[in-house]
Every structure is written in structure tokens, then in C-alpha cells.
Design a protein around this motif. Structure first.
Motif, PDB file in Angstrom:
ATOM      1  N   GLY A  49     -28.464 -33.753 -25.122  1.00  0.00           N
ATOM      2  CA  GLY A  49     -27.026 -33.651 -24.924  1.00  0.00           C
ATOM      3  C   GLY A  49     -26.233 -34.564 -25.825  1.00  0.00           C
ATOM      4  N   SER A  50     -24.925 -34.437 -25.667  1.00  0.00           N
ATOM      5  CA  SER A  50     -23.990 -35.285 -26.404  1.00  0.00           C
ATOM      6  C   SER A  50     -22.902 -35.753 -25.442  1.00  0.00           C
ATOM      7  N   PHE A  51     -22.410 -36.954 -25.689  1.00  0.00           N
ATOM      8  CA  PHE A  51     -21.423 -37.596 -24.824  1.00  0.00           C
ATOM      9  C   PHE A  51     -20.306 -38.186 -25.676  1.00  0.00           C
ATOM     10  N   ALA A  52     -19.072 -37.976 -25.246  1.00  0.00           N
ATOM     11  CA  ALA A  52     -17.925 -38.583 -25.924  1.00  0.00           C
ATOM     12  C   ALA A  52     -17.884 -40.062 -25.580  1.00  0.00           C
ATOM     13  N   ILE A  53     -17.564 -40.870 -26.568  1.00  0.00           N
ATOM     14  CA  ILE A  53     -17.445 -42.320 -26.388  1.00  0.00           C
ATOM     15  C   ILE A  53     -15.961 -42.689 -26.432  1.00  0.00           C
ATOM     16  N   ASP A  54     -15.580 -43.635 -25.582  1.00  0.00           N
ATOM     17  CA  ASP A  54     -14.187 -44.107 -25.486  1.00  0.00           C
ATOM     18  C   ASP A  54     -13.255 -43.000 -25.010  1.00  0.00           C
TER      19      ASP A  54
END
Length: 153
Positions: free
Chosen positions: A134-139
Motif C-alpha cells: 500500500g501507500s500512505f499520504a504523509i502530513d
């Protein structure tokens, strides 16, 4: 340079009383270091399906949560993150009466996105039940988990 966060402090902030779902699941932090995390959850009749096995959604929740801790470890910060894409591929059914274990690594990240890979297991079994990527948005716009407004005591 930010100092390495103690995994117990990280987990306590992440699993505070504001997250009753995680308390209900009985999730336990086994290890958090070097962009990797491992967590477990015990079997619960309350969360079991008709076969007497933990519902598949519990494994997804455990994997997603473990992804977050792996990312926090990689970033060395509890900056706000949000799931962009989470893919769970089931390899076999969850055994009846078994707890679960998730092992996840943050394999890379940019200023705005973190990428993860991992596996879910039945407790006391080294054969994977599922894989996760998966991928996750940071900030993201949410509060930072290590902000002064959040209590870690």
C-alpha cells in the motif's frame, strides 16, 4: 535531526483511549524499529465469524494499523498519515480459534507518500495468511500524534 521515538511511547500515543476499536481488538505491539513493525491480536469470540475464526476484517485492521507504526518508525515521527491505497491478498483462510500477527515494513517514502509491504499470519504459524502492500499520504490535515495537545501519559 529528530531522535528515535521509543516504540512504547509511539504505540501508547497511537492506541490511546481515543481509539476504542484498537482496545477492543486487544492489539499488542511486539516490535517497532528501523521502518518495521510487528503487532498481534488475540482470538476473540466477539470478533469471530460463523466458522469460529476471526473475521477477515480484523486482519485488514491489524495490517493497516501495523503499516502506520512501520511508517512512524521510518519517519522517526508521529506525523499525520492517511491510507491512500491498501491491497490485502488472502492466501488462505484464517484458522478457527487463532489470533493474528502482522509484520510490515515501510520500504520507501518521499516527502508526501510512504510505501509499505508486509504479511499477516495466524499466531504460532509461519505460513502467511495474506500479503499487504500500500501507500500512505504523509502530513495529512489531521493532528500529529506526537503534538503537545495529545497526552501520552
Amino acid at each position: 535531526m529528530k531522535s528515535e521515538l521509543d516504540h512504547a511511547v509511539m504505540a501508547k500515543a497511537f492506541f490511546g483511549s481515543q481509539h476504542p476499536l484498537f482496545n477492543t481488538f486487544g492489539i499488542d505491539v511486539v516490535a517497532v524499529a528501523d521502518a518495521k513493525a510487528e503487532m498481534t491480536m488475540p482470538f476473540s469470540e466477539t470478533l469471530a465469524d460463523g466458522r469460529g475464526a476471526l473475521h477477515r476484517g480484523t486482519l485488514v485492521t491489524l495490517l493497516d494499523t501495523t503499516c502506520g507504526l512501520a511508517i512512524f518508525s521510518a519517519l522517526r515521527s508521529l506525523r499525520p498519515i492517511a491510507t491512500i491505497d491498501l491491497r490485502v491478498d488472502y492466501l488462505r483462510v484464517i484458522p478457527s480459534g487463532s489470533g493474528l500477527r502482522a509484520v510490515v515494513e515501510c520500504i520507501d517514502w518521499t516527502d508526501s507518500v510512504a510505501f509499505i509491504s508486509g504479511r499477516g499470519y495466524a499466531l504460532d504459524d509461519e505460513t502467511p495468511l495474506a500479503t499487504v502492500t500500500g501507500s500512505f499520504a504523509i502530513d495529512t490535515l489531521g493532528p500529529a500524534f506526537d503534538s503537545k495537545e495529545m497526552s501520552t501519559s
